[in-house]
Structure formats: structure tokens, C-alpha cells
Scaffold this motif. Structure first.
Motif, PDB file in Angstrom:
ATOM      1  N   ALA A  27       0.829  -1.209   0.000  1.00 57.23           N
ATOM      2  CA  ALA A  27       0.000   0.000   0.000  1.00 57.23           C
ATOM      3  C   ALA A  27       0.857   1.251   0.000  1.00 57.23           C
ATOM      4  N   ALA A  28       0.417   2.238  -0.708  1.00 54.54           N
ATOM      5  CA  ALA A  28       1.019   3.573  -0.772  1.00 54.54           C
ATOM      6  C   ALA A  28       2.368   3.587  -1.479  1.00 54.54           C
ATOM      7  N   GLY A  29       2.720   2.518  -2.164  1.00 54.11           N
ATOM      8  CA  GLY A  29       3.925   2.506  -2.994  1.00 54.11           C
ATOM      9  C   GLY A  29       5.187   2.906  -2.261  1.00 54.11           C
ATOM     10  N   GLU A  30       5.915   3.842  -2.840  1.00 56.34           N
ATOM     11  CA  GLU A  30       7.180   4.289  -2.253  1.00 56.34           C
ATOM     12  C   GLU A  30       6.968   4.954  -0.898  1.00 56.34           C
ATOM     13  N   ALA A  31       5.878   5.675  -0.738  1.00 52.61           N
ATOM     14  CA  ALA A  31       5.591   6.295   0.555  1.00 52.61           C
ATOM     15  C   ALA A  31       5.367   5.222   1.618  1.00 52.61           C
ATOM     16  N   GLY A  32       4.738   4.118   1.245  1.00 53.58           N
ATOM     17  CA  GLY A  32       4.546   3.000   2.167  1.00 53.58           C
ATOM     18  C   GLY A  32       5.862   2.344   2.544  1.00 53.58           C
ATOM     19  N   LYS A  33       6.751   2.195   1.562  1.00 53.42           N
ATOM     20  CA  LYS A  33       8.080   1.639   1.853  1.00 53.42           C
ATOM     21  C   LYS A  33       8.834   2.548   2.807  1.00 53.42           C
ATOM     22  N   SER A  34       8.711   3.839   2.587  1.00 54.18           N
ATOM     23  CA  SER A  34       9.368   4.812   3.463  1.00 54.18           C
ATOM     24  C   SER A  34       8.790   4.735   4.877  1.00 54.18           C
ATOM     25  N   ALA A  35       7.477   4.571   4.977  1.00 55.77           N
ATOM     26  CA  ALA A  35       6.832   4.455   6.291  1.00 55.77           C
ATOM     27  C   ALA A  35       7.318   3.197   7.008  1.00 55.77           C
ATOM     28  N   TRP A  36       7.479   2.094   6.271  1.00 61.34           N
ATOM     29  CA  TRP A  36       7.963   0.852   6.875  1.00 61.34           C
ATOM     30  C   TRP A  36       9.381   1.041   7.391  1.00 61.34           C
ATOM     31  N   THR A  37      10.224   1.671   6.585  1.00 61.88           N
ATOM     32  CA  THR A  37      11.601   1.961   6.998  1.00 61.88           C
ATOM     33  C   THR A  37      11.606   2.831   8.240  1.00 61.88           C
ATOM     34  N   SER A  38      10.708   3.785   8.281  1.00 59.30           N
ATOM     35  CA  SER A  38      10.592   4.665   9.447  1.00 59.30           C
ATOM     36  C   SER A  38      10.230   3.879  10.705  1.00 59.30           C
ATOM     37  N   LEU A  39       9.327   2.915  10.584  1.00 56.47           N
ATOM     38  CA  LEU A  39       8.936   2.098  11.737  1.00 56.47           C
ATOM     39  C   LEU A  39      10.102   1.242  12.218  1.00 56.47           C
ATOM     40  N   THR A  40      10.809   0.604  11.289  1.00 51.49           N
ATOM     41  CA  THR A  40      11.936  -0.230  11.710  1.00 51.49           C
ATOM     42  C   THR A  40      13.054   0.620  12.316  1.00 51.49           C
ATOM     43  N   THR A  41      13.251   1.825  11.786  1.00 54.95           N
ATOM     44  CA  THR A  41      14.252   2.735  12.352  1.00 54.95           C
ATOM     45  C   THR A  41      13.846   3.167  13.761  1.00 54.95           C
ATOM     46  N   LEU A  42      12.575   3.463  13.945  1.00 55.48           N
ATOM     47  CA  LEU A  42      12.059   3.827  15.267  1.00 55.48           C
ATOM     48  C   LEU A  42      12.326   2.702  16.264  1.00 55.48           C
ATOM     49  N   ALA A  43      12.027   1.468  15.879  1.00 51.67           N
ATOM     50  CA  ALA A  43      12.258   0.322  16.765  1.00 51.67           C
ATOM     51  C   ALA A  43      13.748   0.102  17.011  1.00 51.67           C
ATOM     52  N   ARG A  44      14.544   0.257  15.968  1.00 52.68           N
ATOM     53  CA  ARG A  44      15.992   0.058  16.098  1.00 52.68           C
ATOM     54  C   ARG A  44      16.592   1.070  17.083  1.00 52.68           C
ATOM     55  N   HIS A  45      16.165   2.322  16.977  1.00 50.58           N
ATOM     56  CA  HIS A  45      16.681   3.353  17.887  1.00 50.58           C
ATOM     57  C   HIS A  45      16.199   3.149  19.317  1.00 50.58           C
ATOM     58  N   ARG A  46      14.970   2.721  19.476  1.00 51.41           N
ATOM     59  CA  ARG A  46      14.411   2.559  20.823  1.00 51.41           C
ATOM     60  C   ARG A  46      14.903   1.290  21.514  1.00 51.41           C
ATOM     61  N   PHE A  47      14.952   0.179  20.764  1.00 55.01           N
ATOM     62  CA  PHE A  47      15.224  -1.118  21.384  1.00 55.01           C
ATOM     63  C   PHE A  47      16.604  -1.684  21.066  1.00 55.01           C
TER      64      PHE A  47
END
Length: 132
Positions: A27-47
Motif C-alpha cells: 500500500a502507498a507505494g514508495e511512501a509506504g516503503k518509506s513508512a515501513w523503513t521509518s517504523l523499523t528505524t524507530l524500533a531500532r533506535h528505541r530497542f
């Protein structure tokens, strides 16, 4: 089937699971891929990069979306900073997904097209039509 009561607080894990599943489904093409990367980055920084949360995100499939949503909501309930970040990410990503479905492009009737036609919603990046 999950018979637990919905969790109170940051968000409904079912909503988060739907967002995660939509992103995994493209969903949402490249913007969706960017959102997924953002979520994994958020988790990586926090945990931390070697955390269980990051490992689960990196192997997540659409079938795992409820599992990872539950993990993230549990962590958010225990961590106010992460709770705020996850709620912000969820809100923004939900908006991006909704916008990606609001596109309606139509060429109809007796239209005569001479040249390129671009039908698109939001475009995040360049468009290259190439040589004619």
C-alpha cells in the motif's frame, strides 16, 4: 481467533496490525516503503539493532502483522516516549495509506490522446517518460 479485550491506551492493536499488513502488501507505494523503513528505524533506535522487536519487524509478513502490532503496543504502554512516537507514526502512516486510495483518474468518452498521459495520485520522486 483472538478473544482478548481490546487494549486501552495508545491505540487499538487491530488498527496497527491493519496498517502494518497494508504496508507489507505494498500500500502507498514508495511512501509506504518509506513508512515501513521509518517504523523499523524507530524500533531500532528505541530497542537496539539486535532486539527482538527489530528481528520480528525484519521478518514480518502479512500473517505476522497482529503479532508485531501486539508487541509494539505492549512496548508503547510501558514507554511513554515510544508511545508518543508510535502514535505519531500510526497517525501519519494511516493518512498516507488513505490518501493512496483516494485517486480517481479517468480518460473517457471520445478522448483522443496524442502524447504521454500520466495518471497518478501523490508522486514521491521524479517521473521519467523516456524517449518517444
Amino acid at each position: 481467533m483472538d478473544t482478548r479485550e481490546p487494549r486501552k491506551g495508545v491505540m487499538d492493536p487491530t488498527v496497527l496490525a491493519a496498517i502494518i499488513s497494508a504496508l507489507i502488501g505494498g500500500a502507498a507505494g514508495e511512501a509506504g516503503k518509506s513508512a515501513w523503513t521509518s517504523l523499523t528505524t524507530l524500533a531500532r533506535h528505541r530497542f537496539g539493532p539486535d532486539s527482538t522487536e527489530v528481528a520480528v519487524l525484519e521478518r514480518t509478513t502479512a500473517d505476522d502483522s497482529e503479532e508485531i502490532a501486539g508487541i509494539l503496543v505492549d512496548r508503547a504502554e510501558a514507554d511513554p516516549g515510544f508511545k508518543e512516537s508510535l502514535a505519531s507514526w500510526t497517525s501519519e502512516t494511516s493518512r498516507i495509506i488513505q490518501q493512496s486510495h483516494e485517486v480517481s483518474n479517468t480518460i473517457s468518452g471520445e478522448a483522443q490522446i496524442h502524447g504521454h498521459v500520466i495518471q497518478a495520485g501523490n508522486i514521491f520522486g521524479s517521473i521519467n517518460l523516456g524517449p518517444r
